[in-house]
Design an enzyme around this catalytic site. Structure first.
Site, PDB file in Angstrom:
ATOM      1  N   GLY A   1      -2.128  -6.894   9.525  1.00 30.52           N
ATOM      2  CA  GLY A   1      -0.762  -6.388   9.667  1.00 30.52           C
ATOM      3  C   GLY A   1      -0.066  -6.321   8.326  1.00 30.52           C
ATOM      4  O   GLY A   1      -0.644  -6.671   7.295  1.00 30.52           O
TER       5      GLY A   1
ATOM      6  N   ALA B   1       2.067 -11.014   0.740  1.00 28.15           N
ATOM      7  CA  ALA B   1       2.139 -12.482   0.625  1.00 28.15           C
ATOM      8  C   ALA B   1       3.461 -12.952   0.021  1.00 28.15           C
ATOM      9  O   ALA B   1       4.039 -13.952   0.465  1.00 28.15           O
ATOM     10  CB  ALA B   1       0.966 -12.983  -0.207  1.00 28.15           C
TER      11      ALA B   1
ATOM     12  N   LYS C   1      -7.089   1.538   5.963  1.00 28.47           N
ATOM     13  CA  LYS C   1      -5.709   1.867   5.561  1.00 28.47           C
ATOM     14  C   LYS C   1      -5.626   2.168   4.072  1.00 28.47           C
ATOM     15  O   LYS C   1      -4.766   2.938   3.649  1.00 28.47           O
ATOM     16  CB  LYS C   1      -4.745   0.753   5.946  1.00 28.47           C
TER      17      LYS C   1
ATOM     18  N   ASP D   1       0.669  -1.626   8.853  1.00 32.15           N
ATOM     19  CA  ASP D   1       0.158  -1.914   7.515  1.00 32.15           C
ATOM     20  C   ASP D   1       0.129  -0.650   6.653  1.00 32.15           C
ATOM     21  O   ASP D   1       0.359  -0.700   5.435  1.00 32.15           O
ATOM     22  CB  ASP D   1      -1.247  -2.520   7.635  1.00 32.15           C
TER      23      ASP D   1
ATOM     24  N   THR E   1       1.993  -0.260   3.105  1.00 34.36           N
ATOM     25  CA  THR E   1       1.179   0.014   1.918  1.00 34.36           C
ATOM     26  C   THR E   1       1.577   1.327   1.247  1.00 34.36           C
ATOM     27  O   THR E   1       1.698   1.398   0.024  1.00 34.36           O
ATOM     28  CB  THR E   1      -0.312   0.064   2.305  1.00 34.36           C
TER      29      THR E   1
ATOM     30  N   SER F   1       1.233  -1.578  -4.107  1.00 33.87           N
ATOM     31  CA  SER F   1      -0.141  -1.340  -3.647  1.00 33.87           C
ATOM     32  C   SER F   1      -0.969  -0.703  -4.749  1.00 33.87           C
ATOM     33  O   SER F   1      -0.642   0.368  -5.261  1.00 33.87           O
ATOM     34  CB  SER F   1      -0.129  -0.407  -2.432  1.00 33.87           C
ATOM     35  N   ARG F   2      -2.091  -1.342  -5.094  1.00 34.59           N
ATOM     36  CA  ARG F   2      -2.912  -0.758  -6.168  1.00 34.59           C
ATOM     37  C   ARG F   2      -3.682   0.454  -5.668  1.00 34.59           C
ATOM     38  O   ARG F   2      -4.066   1.312  -6.457  1.00 34.59           O
ATOM     39  CB  ARG F   2      -3.838  -1.790  -6.786  1.00 34.59           C
TER      40      ARG F   2
ATOM     41  N   VAL G   1      -9.952  -4.664  -7.891  1.00 28.49           N
ATOM     42  CA  VAL G   1     -10.793  -3.774  -7.094  1.00 28.49           C
ATOM     43  C   VAL G   1      -9.895  -2.805  -6.326  1.00 28.49           C
ATOM     44  O   VAL G   1      -8.906  -3.209  -5.725  1.00 28.49           O
ATOM     45  CB  VAL G   1     -11.643  -4.589  -6.096  1.00 28.49           C
TER      46      VAL G   1
END
Lengths: 236, 236
Positions: free
Chosen positions: A39, A43, A94, A147, A151, A157-158, A182
């Site tokens: 979800g 963090a 996602k 999510d 994102t 978000s990378r 990554v």
């Protein structure tokens, strides 16, 4: 650990088997009590105590309820689900959607394009979830839509960032080399295409993302290809 | 005009009947060929020609196809749908979600809270659509999820803005007085609650938005009430 309930909060597939992570963990631990937590749960926000909701999915509803009881709290709502397949596929894929919407952002597209890409991407992931034996309604749940929204609209978000760099014309290798992190959407796009082939499901967005990442197709051409598809119906 | 296909691109209900706009237009024109166009279609972006997708819904699939043929183009994808009820309810209620997520933004909540509110709001609207005879899958489509994502992440949405002002502690009357524009989510929240009562559907987010707007409940208390609901399951 045999028989002990286990919950994981990871995203992705075992390669090249394409096994989902509850399958891998269940095999390693000889356990059928493996759950997945997913979800929109950045963090830093969970740590700050701003409201967050997540889903814990397990084939055993009693195991899901155990983790719900352990994790649910005043600022962290936990919903249960029996649809492990749907939740894990959404979680793993996602970041492919994040790459696609990031690319649109990098090309200078607007809110309309981003919303359309998110919507249509979730439709194709719903087809995949259904073909793989999951519940397509999970795609509209916290691990899917929830999510994806968090994102695709996050500056942190990378994967979205990597897509934006692609949209601005940077090469994949250059983007990968420029960060120690990554970019999970890259292997995930390959996995998506392999799963689409396995289940005979058409995944136009994932296929175009993979074509850009792994087949040298230009981003603008990939998005033009999506826009150029035949006009169709929303609820086939 | 009798028999002539008509498409509208408006959002809302006739009050106090709670009729949908295709119903009103159909009655006025004695026509059953009334379609609705909806989706994430900010006009300035459509004008700029960045990619946009929309849905045209009509009970007559041939009328829907006529408008798809007229409107579909290189940068404007049009999907057809037969689910007029679902598309119109989503369109009318998305501004209630925009108010709720804006309020979270104003309270300093993060991406997690916004994504959770969007997801759970769409779940309750899906319940309403189903009870009203529509197809709950429309909620995951362009008029539902698509338009909600575009609105709730846009700095230009006045409903999201109004919610943000509420979250920062401004009074409803003061917000309404400060802009010449109509904040459609305010009557829409009342309509949502009335529809929930008519169809016997629980709409916790809409009910809390309405309580803030029309019953003097404090925003923080309304959001705490949503967070304090019993832990439940995602796919009942």
């Amino acid at each position: 650990l045999q028989g002990t309930p286990v919950v994981h909060a990871s995203k992705g597939f075992e390669l090249p088997s394409l096994s989902r992570l509850t399958e891998v963990i269940g095999q390693e631990l000889s356990s059928s009590s493996v759950a997945v937590l997913s979800g929109p749960t950045h963090a830093e926000e969970v740590g700050r105590g701003t409201p967050t909701a997540a889903v814990v999915a397990c084939s055993s509803s009693s195991v899901a309820a155990v983790f719900q009881g352990l994790l649910h709290g005043p600022t962290f709502r936990v919903y249960t689900s029996g649809d492990v397949i749907g939740v894990e596929l959404c979680a793993a894929l996602k970041n492919v959607i994040a790459l696609a919407t990031g690319a649109g952002d990098g090309l200078g597209y607007g809110d309309n394009a981003r919303a359309a890409l998110i919507t249509r991407s979730l439709v194709e992931i719903g087809r995949l979830v259904q073909a793989a034996g999951g519940d397509p309604r999970s795609v509209a749940g916290l691990a899917g839509l929830g999510d994806v929204v968090a994102t695709c609209t996050s500056r942190h978000s990378r994967n979205r960032w990597a897509g934006e760099q692609l949209g601005r014309g940077r090469a994949v290798a250059e983007i990968v080399a420029s960060t120690p992190k990554v970019i999970e959407g890259i292997p995930a796009a390959q996995a998506a295409v392999a799963l689409g082939a396995r289940y005979g499901v058409d995944l136009p967005v994932c296929e175009q993302v993979n074509a850009v990442l792994n087949e040298g197709v230009a981003v603008a051409d990939a998005l033009a290809s999506l826009m150029g598809r035949e006009a169709t119906t929303e609820l086939p």
